[in-house]
Enzyme design. Structure first.
Site, PDB file in Angstrom:
ATOM      1  NE  ARG A 203     -71.103 -31.798 -28.027  1.00 37.05           N
ATOM      2  CZ  ARG A 203     -70.171 -31.342 -28.779  1.00 37.05           C
ATOM      3  NH1 ARG A 203     -68.632 -31.260 -28.518  1.00 37.05           N
ATOM      4  NH2 ARG A 203     -70.383 -30.811 -30.215  1.00 37.05           N
ATOM      5  CE  LYS A 226     -73.530 -34.471 -31.508  1.00 40.56           C
ATOM      6  NZ  LYS A 226     -74.587 -33.733 -31.089  1.00 40.56           N
ATOM      7  CG  HIS A 277     -76.451 -29.391 -24.402  1.00 40.81           C
ATOM      8  ND1 HIS A 277     -75.312 -30.134 -24.444  1.00 40.81           N
ATOM      9  CD2 HIS A 277     -76.646 -28.869 -25.655  1.00 40.81           C
ATOM     10  CE1 HIS A 277     -74.867 -30.068 -25.828  1.00 40.81           C
ATOM     11  NE2 HIS A 277     -75.705 -29.094 -26.567  1.00 40.81           N
ATOM     12  NE  ARG A 280     -71.914 -27.802 -26.818  1.00 41.93           N
ATOM     13  CZ  ARG A 280     -70.549 -27.812 -27.236  1.00 41.93           C
ATOM     14  NH1 ARG A 280     -69.580 -27.891 -26.581  1.00 41.93           N
ATOM     15  NH2 ARG A 280     -70.526 -27.928 -28.628  1.00 41.93           N
ATOM     16  CG  HIS A 303     -70.825 -25.827 -33.007  1.00 42.72           C
ATOM     17  ND1 HIS A 303     -71.349 -24.632 -32.620  1.00 42.72           N
ATOM     18  CD2 HIS A 303     -71.113 -26.964 -32.086  1.00 42.72           C
ATOM     19  CE1 HIS A 303     -72.233 -24.851 -31.670  1.00 42.72           C
ATOM     20  NE2 HIS A 303     -72.319 -26.197 -31.295  1.00 42.72           N
ATOM     21  CE1 TYR A 312     -76.037 -21.253 -27.538  1.00 45.00           C
ATOM     22  CE2 TYR A 312     -74.558 -22.137 -29.163  1.00 45.00           C
ATOM     23  CZ  TYR A 312     -75.312 -22.503 -28.264  1.00 45.00           C
ATOM     24  OH  TYR A 312     -75.706 -23.691 -27.822  1.00 45.00           O
TER      25      TYR A 312
END
Length: 336
Positions: A203, A226, A277, A280, A303, A312
């Site tokens: 990020r 995050k 973003h 990313r 994630h 993706y």
């Protein structure tokens, strides 16, 4: 009549258990049966009446923040969003806050009323779904802590249905064009930060705030992420040697504005909200197009939920190729 239908929905029980000059009790219920049961119980047990809850919705939000929200990465952001909603809804008492009130608020917010800034007037349904989730979480958490005795007023409220967000990624030509503009910009750190994002899927804030202590030979460790989990991503020898080795503490200065300027000069158009973003997304998309493993990508991106990474999966060269080999027409064709 002490129990009556609420024009806004549900039922209201209003009574004076200690006489006309005593304190009034007024509560809302989803069904008539619940309202009648409360009326009967209160009339039979007036001495057991709980002290009237005069807390405002804002006070509940602040109690949640002190007890739990302060530990969340976005806790302060949530608190400020709910403070704004509280003011827009007329600063209600917590006991008067209900689904109808929030529904009217979000309807007006969608139309551009109650803007939090002059820069953005209208908000998306996705943003209002987040605010709904914030308030639900407040009542759920305070209920667990014994700070809220009633039901969650938003428990039956449905979020808006939203379309899957468009994710844009850069082609090789666009990447080269962007890096060229970053190189020509007078900000000394811009190109390096962009390269880190493209090489590791970081990020923007993770790359921009990188510190010397997070570097090891050919590796970067991202902390304070995050997902609240550290992750280490390998990097090339070339990228490692391009990083500053004469600095202590933070390696780069803020360059978000410089990136916006460089991107505008390329003429590349992006969906709203995807300024940085896109780097990313570009890493993840090319990773899968080049045959990468979806589980490895999940770990690299950090994630916590594989569903986030599965966005993706369709970039993989063999994605859903079995549909060609295993559909029912194959058997019919081969039998001829």
């Amino acid at each position: 009549m002490t129990v009556r239908k609420n024009p806004a929905g549900g039922w209201i029980c209003e009574l004076y258990p200690n006489g006309a000059k005593g304190k009034r009790i007024r509560k809302k219920f989803a069904t008539k049966g619940e309202a009648l049961a409360f009326e009967q119980y209160t009339v039979q047990n007036p001495w057991q009446e709980e002290k009237e809850d005069r807390r405002t919705l804002k006070e509940l939000v602040d109690s949640w923040y002190s007890a739990h929200g302060i530990t969340l990465k976005d806790g302060l952001k949530r608190q400020l969003a709910m403070h704004h909603a509280f003011e827009c809804m007329g600063e209600p008492l917590a006991r008067d806050f209900d689904a109808q009130m929030f529904s009217r608020y979000r309807e007006k917010r969608l139309k551009g009323e109650y803007a939090r800034s002059n820069r953005v007037k209208e908000v998306s349904p996705r943003t209002l779904n987040l605010e709904l989730a914030y308030f639900r979480a407040v009542f759920n958490e305070l209920n667990r802590l014994g700070e809220w005795k009633g039901e969650n007023p938003l428990k039956n409220m449905r979020p808006f249905r939203t379309e899957e967000m468009e994710m844009t990624w850069l082609t090789h030509d666009q990447i080269s064009q962007l890096l060229g503009e970053c190189n020509r910009h007078d900000h000394p750190d811009l190109e390096t930060v962009v390269r880190i994002c493209l090489a590791t899927g970081a990020r923007w804030s993770e790359a921009e705030s990188l510190r010397k202590s997070q570097l090891a030979k050919y590796k970067i460790t991202y902390t304070n992420t995050k997902g609240r989990k550290n992750r280490t991503v390998p990097i090339s020898k070339e990228l490692y040697e391009s990083l500053p080795d004469d600095k202590k503490g933070r390696l780069f200065s803020d360059c978000y504005g410089a990136f916006r300027s460089a991107l505008e000069r390329t003429g590349i158009e992006l969906p709203a909200g995807q300024l940085t973003h896109v780097l990313r997304h570009t890493f993840a998309s090319h990773f899968m197009m080049n045959g990468g493993n979806i589980l490895v990508l999940q770990r690299v991106l950090g994630h916590t939920d594989i569903k986030m990474t599965m966005r993706y999966a369709h970039f993989a060269p063999d994605h859903l190729e079995d549909a060609v080999k295993l559909n029912p027409l194959v058997h019919i064709t081969n039998s001829k």
